[in-house]
Design a protein around this motif. Structure first.
Motif, PDB file in Angstrom:
ATOM      1  N   VAL A  35     -57.979   7.811  33.047  1.00 56.91           N
ATOM      2  CA  VAL A  35     -58.047   8.675  34.225  1.00 56.91           C
ATOM      3  C   VAL A  35     -59.287   8.338  35.048  1.00 56.91           C
ATOM      4  N   LEU A  36     -60.401   8.091  34.397  1.00 56.88           N
ATOM      5  CA  LEU A  36     -61.634   7.726  35.079  1.00 56.88           C
ATOM      6  C   LEU A  36     -61.471   6.398  35.817  1.00 56.88           C
ATOM      7  N   ALA A  37     -60.824   5.435  35.193  1.00 53.17           N
ATOM      8  CA  ALA A  37     -60.583   4.148  35.841  1.00 53.17           C
ATOM      9  C   ALA A  37     -59.678   4.308  37.057  1.00 53.17           C
ATOM     10  N   ALA A  38     -58.668   5.181  36.961  1.00 53.69           N
ATOM     11  CA  ALA A  38     -57.755   5.419  38.075  1.00 53.69           C
ATOM     12  C   ALA A  38     -58.500   6.068  39.246  1.00 53.69           C
ATOM     13  N   VAL A  39     -59.394   7.010  38.965  1.00 53.64           N
ATOM     14  CA  VAL A  39     -60.169   7.675  40.019  1.00 53.64           C
ATOM     15  C   VAL A  39     -61.085   6.671  40.718  1.00 53.64           C
ATOM     16  N   VAL A  40     -61.764   5.830  39.954  1.00 50.07           N
ATOM     17  CA  VAL A  40     -62.639   4.809  40.532  1.00 50.07           C
ATOM     18  C   VAL A  40     -61.826   3.849  41.404  1.00 50.07           C
ATOM     19  N   PHE A  41     -60.649   3.450  40.919  1.00 48.44           N
ATOM     20  CA  PHE A  41     -59.780   2.553  41.675  1.00 48.44           C
ATOM     21  C   PHE A  41     -59.370   3.195  43.006  1.00 48.44           C
ATOM     22  N   LEU A  42     -59.020   4.461  43.013  1.00 47.21           N
ATOM     23  CA  LEU A  42     -58.629   5.151  44.238  1.00 47.21           C
ATOM     24  C   LEU A  42     -59.813   5.292  45.210  1.00 47.21           C
ATOM     25  N   LEU A  43     -60.987   5.533  44.692  1.00 45.18           N
ATOM     26  CA  LEU A  43     -62.166   5.616  45.555  1.00 45.18           C
ATOM     27  C   LEU A  43     -62.495   4.267  46.196  1.00 45.18           C
ATOM     28  N   VAL A  44     -62.336   3.198  45.444  1.00 47.07           N
ATOM     29  CA  VAL A  44     -62.563   1.857  45.996  1.00 47.07           C
ATOM     30  C   VAL A  44     -61.555   1.562  47.095  1.00 47.07           C
ATOM     31  N   LEU A  45     -60.292   1.941  46.887  1.00 49.08           N
ATOM     32  CA  LEU A  45     -59.267   1.746  47.925  1.00 49.08           C
ATOM     33  C   LEU A  45     -59.598   2.557  49.175  1.00 49.08           C
ATOM     34  N   ALA A  46     -60.081   3.766  49.007  1.00 49.14           N
ATOM     35  CA  ALA A  46     -60.449   4.603  50.148  1.00 49.14           C
ATOM     36  C   ALA A  46     -61.609   3.980  50.919  1.00 49.14           C
ATOM     37  N   ASP A  47     -62.592   3.461  50.193  1.00 53.65           N
ATOM     38  CA  ASP A  47     -63.720   2.796  50.850  1.00 53.65           C
ATOM     39  C   ASP A  47     -63.260   1.571  51.634  1.00 53.65           C
ATOM     40  N   LEU A  48     -62.358   0.800  51.062  1.00 56.05           N
ATOM     41  CA  LEU A  48     -61.855  -0.393  51.746  1.00 56.05           C
ATOM     42  C   LEU A  48     -61.087  -0.021  53.013  1.00 56.05           C
ATOM     43  N   SER A  49     -60.355   1.077  52.980  1.00 58.34           N
ATOM     44  CA  SER A  49     -59.614   1.485  54.176  1.00 58.34           C
ATOM     45  C   SER A  49     -60.573   1.949  55.267  1.00 58.34           C
ATOM     46  N   VAL A  50     -61.647   2.640  54.886  1.00 54.71           N
ATOM     47  CA  VAL A  50     -62.646   3.063  55.873  1.00 54.71           C
ATOM     48  C   VAL A  50     -63.317   1.839  56.493  1.00 54.71           C
ATOM     49  N   VAL A  51     -63.644   0.856  55.683  1.00 54.03           N
ATOM     50  CA  VAL A  51     -64.253  -0.374  56.185  1.00 54.03           C
ATOM     51  C   VAL A  51     -63.298  -1.092  57.139  1.00 54.03           C
ATOM     52  N   ALA A  52     -62.019  -1.129  56.805  1.00 52.25           N
ATOM     53  CA  ALA A  52     -61.033  -1.787  57.673  1.00 52.25           C
ATOM     54  C   ALA A  52     -60.920  -1.080  59.017  1.00 52.25           C
ATOM     55  N   VAL A  53     -60.947   0.242  59.016  1.00 52.76           N
ATOM     56  CA  VAL A  53     -60.867   1.007  60.276  1.00 52.76           C
ATOM     57  C   VAL A  53     -62.114   0.753  61.117  1.00 52.76           C
ATOM     58  N   LEU A  54     -63.281   0.783  60.516  1.00 52.12           N
ATOM     59  CA  LEU A  54     -64.519   0.541  61.249  1.00 52.12           C
ATOM     60  C   LEU A  54     -64.571  -0.875  61.803  1.00 52.12           C
ATOM     61  N   ALA A  55     -64.093  -1.835  61.041  1.00 53.95           N
ATOM     62  CA  ALA A  55     -64.093  -3.219  61.502  1.00 53.95           C
ATOM     63  C   ALA A  55     -63.151  -3.398  62.684  1.00 53.95           C
ATOM     64  N   SER A  56     -62.002  -2.748  62.652  1.00 49.63           N
ATOM     65  CA  SER A  56     -61.069  -2.895  63.766  1.00 49.63           C
ATOM     66  C   SER A  56     -61.602  -2.227  65.021  1.00 49.63           C
ATOM     67  N   ARG A  57     -62.323  -1.126  64.885  1.00 45.13           N
ATOM     68  CA  ARG A  57     -62.905  -0.461  66.049  1.00 45.13           C
ATOM     69  C   ARG A  57     -64.032  -1.289  66.656  1.00 45.13           C
ATOM     70  N   SER A  58     -64.871  -1.854  65.836  1.00 48.68           N
ATOM     71  CA  SER A  58     -65.995  -2.625  66.357  1.00 48.68           C
ATOM     72  C   SER A  58     -65.535  -3.945  66.974  1.00 48.68           C
ATOM     73  N   SER A  59     -64.456  -4.500  66.508  1.00 49.13           N
ATOM     74  CA  SER A  59     -63.985  -5.755  67.092  1.00 49.13           C
ATOM     75  C   SER A  59     -63.286  -5.522  68.415  1.00 49.13           C
ATOM     76  N   SER A  60     -62.836  -4.288  68.674  1.00 54.00           N
ATOM     77  CA  SER A  60     -62.178  -4.007  69.949  1.00 54.00           C
ATOM     78  C   SER A  60     -63.188  -3.753  71.063  1.00 54.00           C
ATOM     79  N   LEU A  61     -64.453  -3.481  70.723  1.00 54.25           N
ATOM     80  CA  LEU A  61     -65.478  -3.294  71.737  1.00 54.25           C
ATOM     81  C   LEU A  61     -65.901  -4.643  72.285  1.00 54.25           C
ATOM     82  N   GLN A  62     -66.047  -4.711  73.592  1.00 51.44           N
ATOM     83  CA  GLN A  62     -66.486  -5.954  74.212  1.00 51.44           C
ATOM     84  C   GLN A  62     -67.864  -5.724  74.807  1.00 51.44           C
ATOM     85  N   ILE A  63     -68.866  -6.290  74.174  1.00 50.98           N
ATOM     86  CA  ILE A  63     -70.235  -6.149  74.634  1.00 50.98           C
ATOM     87  C   ILE A  63     -70.633  -7.459  75.288  1.00 50.98           C
TER      88      ILE A  63
END
Length: 105
Positions: free
Chosen positions: A3-31
């Motif tokens: 159960v602990l391994a499953a929780v850690v795995f889900l948290l890592v997936l959540a972190d990766l999705s947040v990173v993907a969203v932030l990366a897509s937002r920053s790449s759409s900005l044109q500075i």
């Protein structure tokens, strides 16, 4: 333990999705960096002058004052036509130009 391994795995997936969203937002900005040519639209690209100084009569008067050659020199430059045509390619003269006839002085 599983159960602990499953929780850690889900948290890592959540972190990766947040990173993907932030990366897509920053790449759409044109500075775009502000270049000296963009800062001064009247500046000639071939000129080698500071972007903070516009190319005009005041530029020559300022240069004369900073040359510290005396008040008569600066006054002579101020009464001349240097830079009034928007061209600052001529160097500051060693002697101020002769006064124009009928200038009122």
């Amino acid at each position: 333990m599983t159960v602990l391994a499953a929780v850690v795995f889900l948290l890592v997936l959540a972190d990766l999705s947040v990173v993907a969203v932030l990366a897509s937002r920053s790449s759409s900005l044109q500075i775009t960096p502000l270049t000296p040519a963009a800062a001064s639209p009247k500046a000639n690209p071939g000129q080698q002058q500071k972007a903070a100084h516009p190319c005009n009569h005041g530029y020559y008067v300022s240069q004369a004052a900073h040359a510290k050659k005396g008040g008569q020199y600066t006054s002579g430059i101020a009464q001349s036509d240097l830079g009034k045509d928007g061209n600052c390619s001529a160097p500051l003269p060693a002697q101020p130009p002769a006064k124009k006839k009928g200038s009122g002085s």
